[in-house]
Design a protein around this motif. Structure first.
Motif, PDB file in Angstrom:
ATOM      1  N   SER A  27       7.017  18.968   5.015  1.00 55.67           N
ATOM      2  CA  SER A  27       5.715  19.017   4.926  1.00 55.67           C
ATOM      3  C   SER A  27       5.188  17.430   5.021  1.00 55.67           C
ATOM      4  CB  SER A  27       5.183  19.477   3.695  1.00 55.67           C
ATOM      5  OG  SER A  27       3.743  19.330   3.529  1.00 55.67           O
ATOM      6  N   VAL A  28       5.672  16.598   4.367  1.00 53.79           N
ATOM      7  CA  VAL A  28       5.471  15.286   4.658  1.00 53.79           C
ATOM      8  C   VAL A  28       5.837  14.615   5.923  1.00 53.79           C
ATOM      9  CG1 VAL A  28       5.870  12.729   3.725  1.00 53.79           C
ATOM     10  CG2 VAL A  28       5.255  14.596   2.081  1.00 53.79           C
ATOM     11  N   HIS A  29       7.147  15.086   6.537  1.00 55.30           N
ATOM     12  CA  HIS A  29       7.608  14.709   7.982  1.00 55.30           C
ATOM     13  C   HIS A  29       6.720  15.136   8.843  1.00 55.30           C
ATOM     14  CE1 HIS A  29      10.643  13.458   5.380  1.00 55.30           C
ATOM     15  NE2 HIS A  29      11.540  14.405   5.483  1.00 55.30           N
ATOM     16  N   ALA A  30       5.961  16.351   8.798  1.00 56.27           N
ATOM     17  CA  ALA A  30       4.903  16.846   9.594  1.00 56.27           C
ATOM     18  C   ALA A  30       3.864  15.781   9.830  1.00 56.27           C
ATOM     19  CB  ALA A  30       4.984  18.146   9.416  1.00 56.27           C
ATOM     20  N   GLN A  31       3.535  15.510   8.548  1.00 50.24           N
ATOM     21  CA  GLN A  31       2.197  14.908   8.394  1.00 50.24           C
ATOM     22  C   GLN A  31       2.373  13.454   9.196  1.00 50.24           C
ATOM     23  OE1 GLN A  31       0.986  14.615   4.305  1.00 50.24           O
ATOM     24  NE2 GLN A  31       1.521  16.594   4.226  1.00 50.24           N
ATOM     25  N   VAL A  32       3.515  12.858   8.936  1.00 47.60           N
ATOM     26  CA  VAL A  32       3.978  11.360   9.604  1.00 47.60           C
ATOM     27  C   VAL A  32       4.026  11.702  10.854  1.00 47.60           C
ATOM     28  CG1 VAL A  32       5.671   9.718   9.533  1.00 47.60           C
ATOM     29  CG2 VAL A  32       5.037  10.584   7.415  1.00 47.60           C
ATOM     30  N   MET A  46       0.758  -1.167  -0.277  1.00 42.55           N
ATOM     31  CA  MET A  46       0.075   0.131  -0.004  1.00 42.55           C
ATOM     32  C   MET A  46       0.984   1.370   0.012  1.00 42.55           C
ATOM     33  SD  MET A  46      -2.970  -1.159  -0.163  1.00 42.55           S
ATOM     34  CE  MET A  46      -4.103   0.140   0.130  1.00 42.55           C
ATOM     35  N   GLY A  47       1.920   1.338   0.644  1.00 46.70           N
ATOM     36  CA  GLY A  47       2.946   2.506   1.020  1.00 46.70           C
ATOM     37  C   GLY A  47       3.514   2.823  -0.457  1.00 46.70           C
ATOM     38  N   PHE A  48       3.856   1.446  -1.382  1.00 48.70           N
ATOM     39  CA  PHE A  48       4.643   2.021  -2.596  1.00 48.70           C
ATOM     40  C   PHE A  48       3.560   2.298  -3.563  1.00 48.70           C
ATOM     41  CE2 PHE A  48       8.876  -0.495  -2.659  1.00 48.70           C
ATOM     42  CZ  PHE A  48       9.083  -0.138  -1.131  1.00 48.70           C
ATOM     43  N   SER A  49       2.365   1.797  -3.610  1.00 53.00           N
ATOM     44  CA  SER A  49       1.522   2.178  -4.581  1.00 53.00           C
ATOM     45  C   SER A  49       0.717   3.580  -4.332  1.00 53.00           C
ATOM     46  CB  SER A  49       0.435   1.015  -4.692  1.00 53.00           C
ATOM     47  OG  SER A  49      -0.158   0.670  -3.510  1.00 53.00           O
ATOM     48  N   SER A  50       0.379   3.821  -3.070  1.00 47.71           N
ATOM     49  CA  SER A  50      -0.284   5.058  -2.867  1.00 47.71           C
ATOM     50  C   SER A  50       0.279   5.999  -2.349  1.00 47.71           C
ATOM     51  CB  SER A  50      -1.547   4.543  -1.731  1.00 47.71           C
ATOM     52  OG  SER A  50      -0.881   4.077  -0.760  1.00 47.71           O
ATOM     53  N   GLY A  51       1.609   6.014  -1.953  1.00 44.96           N
ATOM     54  CA  GLY A  51       2.426   7.091  -1.823  1.00 44.96           C
ATOM     55  C   GLY A  51       2.240   7.755  -0.165  1.00 44.96           C
ATOM     56  N   TYR A  52       3.069   8.641   0.088  1.00 41.83           N
ATOM     57  CA  TYR A  52       3.017   9.077   1.502  1.00 41.83           C
ATOM     58  C   TYR A  52       1.920  10.069   1.789  1.00 41.83           C
ATOM     59  CZ  TYR A  52       6.715  11.607  -1.293  1.00 41.83           C
ATOM     60  OH  TYR A  52       7.502  12.147  -2.200  1.00 41.83           O
ATOM     61  N   PRO A  53       1.238   9.908   3.109  1.00 41.45           N
ATOM     62  CA  PRO A  53       1.678   9.196   4.187  1.00 41.45           C
ATOM     63  C   PRO A  53       1.025   8.002   4.655  1.00 41.45           C
ATOM     64  CG  PRO A  53       0.308  11.037   4.890  1.00 41.45           C
ATOM     65  CD  PRO A  53       0.388  11.037   3.402  1.00 41.45           C
ATOM     66  N   VAL A  54       0.428   7.437   3.508  1.00 44.71           N
ATOM     67  CA  VAL A  54      -0.437   6.269   3.766  1.00 44.71           C
ATOM     68  C   VAL A  54       0.321   5.199   4.700  1.00 44.71           C
ATOM     69  CG1 VAL A  54      -1.826   4.572   2.548  1.00 44.71           C
ATOM     70  CG2 VAL A  54      -1.879   6.681   1.653  1.00 44.71           C
ATOM     71  N   ALA A  55       1.512   4.910   4.531  1.00 43.21           N
ATOM     72  CA  ALA A  55       2.051   3.910   5.025  1.00 43.21           C
ATOM     73  C   ALA A  55       2.325   4.281   6.535  1.00 43.21           C
ATOM     74  CB  ALA A  55       3.554   3.745   4.667  1.00 43.21           C
ATOM     75  N   ALA A  56       2.276   5.450   7.107  1.00 43.25           N
ATOM     76  CA  ALA A  56       2.443   5.886   8.448  1.00 43.25           C
ATOM     77  C   ALA A  56       1.175   5.608   8.927  1.00 43.25           C
ATOM     78  CB  ALA A  56       2.828   7.307   8.481  1.00 43.25           C
ATOM     79  N   LYS A  57      -0.028   5.873   8.457  1.00 43.84           N
ATOM     80  CA  LYS A  57      -1.312   5.880   8.838  1.00 43.84           C
ATOM     81  C   LYS A  57      -1.577   4.135   9.250  1.00 43.84           C
ATOM     82  CE  LYS A  57      -5.787   6.402   9.753  1.00 43.84           C
ATOM     83  NZ  LYS A  57      -5.955   7.017  11.157  1.00 43.84           N
ATOM     84  N   LEU A  58      -1.052   3.381   7.943  1.00 46.53           N
ATOM     85  CA  LEU A  58      -1.419   1.931   8.219  1.00 46.53           C
ATOM     86  C   LEU A  58      -0.527   1.304   9.329  1.00 46.53           C
ATOM     87  CD1 LEU A  58      -1.831   0.715   4.626  1.00 46.53           C
ATOM     88  CD2 LEU A  58      -3.468   1.485   6.186  1.00 46.53           C
ATOM     89  N   THR A  59       0.695   1.753   9.417  1.00 44.98           N
ATOM     90  CA  THR A  59       1.438   1.343  10.597  1.00 44.98           C
ATOM     91  C   THR A  59       0.821   1.981  11.914  1.00 44.98           C
ATOM     92  OG1 THR A  59       3.627   1.580   9.148  1.00 44.98           O
ATOM     93  CG2 THR A  59       3.833   1.429  11.598  1.00 44.98           C
ATOM     94  N   THR A  60       0.425   3.001  12.006  1.00 50.63           N
ATOM     95  CA  THR A  60      -0.145   3.283  13.257  1.00 50.63           C
ATOM     96  C   THR A  60      -1.172   2.545  13.790  1.00 50.63           C
ATOM     97  OG1 THR A  60       0.443   5.823  12.791  1.00 50.63           O
ATOM     98  CG2 THR A  60      -1.503   5.255  14.270  1.00 50.63           C
ATOM     99  N   ARG A  61      -2.181   2.159  12.611  1.00 48.25           N
ATOM    100  CA  ARG A  61      -3.241   1.238  13.109  1.00 48.25           C
ATOM    101  C   ARG A  61      -2.862  -0.113  13.582  1.00 48.25           C
ATOM    102  NH1 ARG A  61      -6.817   0.949  14.603  1.00 48.25           N
ATOM    103  NH2 ARG A  61      -8.494  -0.062  13.071  1.00 48.25           N
ATOM    104  N   LEU A  62      -1.788  -0.598  12.887  1.00 50.65           N
ATOM    105  CA  LEU A  62      -1.378  -2.032  13.172  1.00 50.65           C
ATOM    106  C   LEU A  62      -0.528  -1.823  14.789  1.00 50.65           C
ATOM    107  CD1 LEU A  62       0.754  -3.477   9.979  1.00 50.65           C
ATOM    108  CD2 LEU A  62      -1.674  -4.017  11.165  1.00 50.65           C
ATOM    109  N   ARG A  63       0.007  -0.627  15.116  1.00 52.99           N
ATOM    110  CA  ARG A  63       0.709  -0.542  16.485  1.00 52.99           C
ATOM    111  C   ARG A  63      -0.524  -0.381  17.297  1.00 52.99           C
ATOM    112  NH1 ARG A  63       3.198  -2.079  20.158  1.00 52.99           N
ATOM    113  NH2 ARG A  63       4.196  -0.827  21.557  1.00 52.99           N
ATOM    114  N   GLN A  64      -1.472   0.198  16.892  1.00 53.29           N
ATOM    115  CA  GLN A  64      -2.580   0.347  17.952  1.00 53.29           C
ATOM    116  C   GLN A  64      -3.427  -1.084  18.172  1.00 53.29           C
ATOM    117  OE1 GLN A  64      -4.844   3.089  15.884  1.00 53.29           O
ATOM    118  NE2 GLN A  64      -3.898   4.885  17.069  1.00 53.29           N
TER     119      GLN A  64
END
Length: 409
Positions: A308-313, A92-110
């Protein structure tokens, strides 16, 4: 210096006051920059990112991520030191771009599917630009070259995979999720069991699950939009008060002795804040600069991602105990790796028949602008890419498992 230091608090307060005065002094520039940022968010980011976040949330609630995780466990853990669910984040991260990977990783951690260290490894190498942006907006829109798209995509994603291999050694003594227990059940059946158990643990009705997914996606996208608008204004303000020019001059003085072309200082400063501006600035450097340097800087800017991306992540990761510092270090290493890889692959790729046949006409500047994709086209192409990456990972994981099974017999 502690983050609760009174000196640091005073610096933040003074900086904020200075920005307020700048907004008042350059109100017209600030307004136009805000409108430009809002337009980018509404026309590009919102329609292309919303479906992916919604679908990802639904897939997690249905347990599909755990199904894929069991199938990818034989490959993801030995290569990247993360559980098999990281393969879903990778696709998902490679195909949809930043910051989707950070969002999904957060969900897995939760959910407790990854530990803190595993989450830091995951978000560090799966946060990339999407292929339509890399090959469409940057390569074709800025460089007017299909070949440049192949070079940028190859160096961007290959360096991300190398980052994952390097970051498997991050926090080597930290706790990890429990590996799959050895049983006689076939791997697909174990994957189905994992999916069913995850669905039972979630327990939400499908209507509730979809509603929560849409709400979560909208909250995330409104946050992303806010950061895009704020950084769009900040970049224009810094340019108006000549701060970017000052930083660029200092950077050229520092990098000059290392043989770095001074003309790229502006592109680096722009890319430090925002990836699109940095890539565009790299493509418009004077014609006397070798094209390989332009490609290397553009690839480095794409891999860095911009503040800008880093602040979102950072805002997304703040919901968990995943630290931002390892992610920022990874972005710097990723940018360096991408630039070095560009120089390494440039000559071999240029020597191929495909490049030799097309490199002369397509590298000539044209009047065409950035390609405009509809949200449906973005969703369709990105979904196909995500499925392709997932299929490749599944095949590779199955091959690794079969080889291991053969050795143990």
């Amino acid at each position: 210096m502690s983050r609760h230091s009174p000196i640091l608090t005073l610096l933040f307060a003074l900086s904020t006051i200075a920005l307020v005065f700048s907004l008042v002094a350059y109100s017209q520039i600030s307004f136009e920059a805000a409108v430009r940022g809002l337009k980018i968010w509404w026309e590009v980011v919102f329609p292309s990112t919303l479906p992916f976040i919604v679908l990802s949330e639904i897939l997690m609630g249905l347990g599909v991520v755990h199904f894929v995780g069991v199938l990818l466990e034989p490959m993801m853990r030995p290569l990247f030191n993360v559980p098999g669910t990281g393969g879903f984040i990778l696709a998902m991260g490679f195909s949809s771009g930043y910051p989707v990977a950070a969002k999904l990783t957060t969900r897995l951690r939760q959910q407790g599917s990854v530990t803190q260290a595993e989450g830091e490894r995951l978000v560090s190498f799966t946060t990339t630009g999407d292929p339509l942006f890399v090959m469409g907006a940057v390569a074709i829109g800025f460089f007017h070259s299909e070949q440049m798209g192949l070079i940028l995509a190859l160096t961007h994603y290959l360096s991300a995979v190398i980052m994952g291999l390097l970051y498997r050694f991050h926090a080597p003594f930290a706790t990890v999720t429990k590996p799959l227990a050895k049983t006689e059940l076939p791997l697909p059946l174990r994957a189905l069991q994992a999916m069913h158990r995850a669905r039972l643990r979630d327990g939400r009705a499908f209507g509730k699950l979809m509603g929560d997914a849409v709400q979560s996606a909208l909250n995330t996208l409104f946050m992303i939009g806010g950061f895009i608008i704020v950084f769009s204004v900040l970049i224009q303000l810094f340019s108006a008060i000549h701060l970017t020019q000052i930083i660029g001059t200092l950077l050229s003085i520092f990098l000059g002795p290392f043989g770095f072309p001074p003309a790229f200082s502006h592109a680096i400063v722009a890319g430090l804040f925002e990836v699109t501006l940095g890539a565009q600035a790299a493509s418009t450097v004077a014609d006397g600069v070798p094209l390989v340097w332009k490609a290397a800087i553009a690839s480095a800017v794409l891999s860095w991602g911009g503040l800008s991306v880093h602040a979102q992540v950072a805002s997304i990761l703040s919901e968990t105990d995943i630290r931002v510092a390892p992610y920022l270090i990874a972005r710097s290493i990723h940018a360096l790796l991408a630039a070095v890889l560009t120089f390494a692959v440039w000559s071999p790729l240029q020597a191929t028949a495909w490049f030799a046949a097309k490199s002369v006409p397509v590298f000539l500047p044209t009047s065409s602008g950035i390609p405009v994709f509809s949200w449906w086209e973005i969703l369709w192409k990105s979904s196909l890419l995500a499925l392709g990456i997932a299929a490749f990972l599944l095949l590779a994981s199955g091959l690794v498992r079969s080889l291991r099974t053969g050795k143990t017999r």
